[in-house]
Design a protein around this motif. Structure first.
Motif, short mmCIF file in Angstrom:
data_model
loop_
_atom_site.label_atom_id
_atom_site.label_comp_id
_atom_site.label_asym_id
_atom_site.label_seq_id
_atom_site.Cartn_x
_atom_site.Cartn_y
_atom_site.Cartn_z
N TYR A 18 31.92 41.94 45.26
CA TYR A 18 32.63 42.85 44.35
C TYR A 18 33.11 42.08 43.15
O TYR A 18 33.81 41.05 43.29
N ASP A 19 32.75 42.55 41.95
CA ASP A 19 33.19 41.89 40.73
C ASP A 19 33.11 42.87 39.56
O ASP A 19 32.02 43.17 39.06
N TRP A 36 41.97 40.73 28.63
CA TRP A 36 43.12 41.54 28.23
C TRP A 36 43.02 42.94 28.82
O TRP A 36 44.01 43.49 29.32
N PHE A 37 41.83 43.53 28.80
CA PHE A 37 41.62 44.87 29.33
C PHE A 37 41.96 44.95 30.81
O PHE A 37 42.67 45.86 31.25
N PHE A 38 41.51 43.95 31.58
CA PHE A 38 41.80 43.95 33.01
C PHE A 38 43.24 43.56 33.32
O PHE A 38 43.81 44.00 34.31
N CYS A 42 43.05 48.46 32.98
CA CYS A 42 42.49 48.67 34.33
C CYS A 42 42.83 47.47 35.21
O CYS A 42 41.98 46.64 35.54
N THR A 43 44.09 47.40 35.58
CA THR A 43 44.61 46.26 36.33
C THR A 43 44.34 46.39 37.83
O THR A 43 43.96 47.47 38.32
N HIS A 44 44.60 45.31 38.54
CA HIS A 44 44.49 45.35 39.99
C HIS A 44 45.45 46.38 40.57
O HIS A 44 45.07 47.14 41.48
N GLU A 49 45.71 51.71 43.64
CA GLU A 49 46.21 53.06 43.93
C GLU A 49 45.07 54.02 44.28
O GLU A 49 45.27 54.98 45.01
N GLN A 50 43.87 53.76 43.78
CA GLN A 50 42.71 54.54 44.21
C GLN A 50 42.37 54.18 45.66
O GLN A 50 41.96 55.04 46.45
#
Length: 203
Positions: A18-19, A36-38, A42-44, A49-50
């Motif tokens: 997974y990456d 920066w985006f991650f 769209c952070t960990h 939460e999904q």
């Protein structure tokens, strides 16, 4: 030594790779911007939460309201999810299948969104071969909360003291131990074989 009667596998980074960077290296080519985006959008913590059961549409809407100019990138996370799980770890899968073929009681416990796990089972049929699976997104609990280990043990009638859990993340290993399980951190198929030998599962 405690006899091991039940073997429980994590899935991501134990059985399948997974990456998120794999599709996003194309979607956001600049490495600094992608980081920066991650780190920011769209952070960990957002993604987990999904795994806990939040619907993707709700997750996307939450971020798009905050970052409307990034809507396309936010939606790309779910849209290109299959690219994030491009292959299985052959060495671990061989061990996994060997344990099942030898008659061991093998189940799986994973932090996974419910809908993406349906896709994972289509992509990797070996995920359908165990006695059962607890998927966090289906039960509304996530590792390392001890409640998910208790739920898995209850659902599959595991004797916790005689159960070993295999996970790539140490905090999840510690969660299993807190629930009364034996547990090892996965680092490689070779180390896992050594660990299972040390516990008397393999000869």
């Amino acid at each position: 030594m405690t006899e091991i009667r039940h073997i429980v596998f994590d899935i991501g980074k134990v059985l399948i790779h997974y990456d998120p960077n794999l599709p996003f290296s194309r979607i956001i080519p600049d490495a600094a911007e992608r980081k920066w985006f991650f780190d920011t959008i769209c952070t960990h913590d957002w993604n987990i939460e999904q795994d806990r059961g939040r619907e993707w549409a709700d997750a996307e809407a939450l971020l798009i309201a905050q970052y409307p100019d990034r809507a396309e990138h936010i939606r790309a996370f779910r849209k290109h999810w299959r690219e994030m799980v491009p292959h299985a770890y052959e060495g671990t899968v061989a061990l996994f299948k060997g344990l099942i073929d030898a008659g061991h009681d093998v189940t799986m416990l994973t932090n996974f969104a419910a809908d993406t796990f349906v896709e994972a089972r289509e992509m990797y049929p070996f995920l359908n071969t165990t006695r059962g699976i607890t998927v966090s997104g289906e039960v509304g609990l996530i590792k390392p909360d001890v409640a998910i280990y208790h739920r898995h043990a209850k659902d599959f009638d595991l004797d916790t003291a005689h159960t070993i859990f295999i996970d790539d993340t140490m905090v999840n290993v510690e969660g299993a131990k807190a629930a009364g399980w034996q547990a090892v951190q996965f680092t490689s198929p070779e180390m896992l074989r050594d660990d299972l030998t040390a516990f008397g599962v393999l000869k």
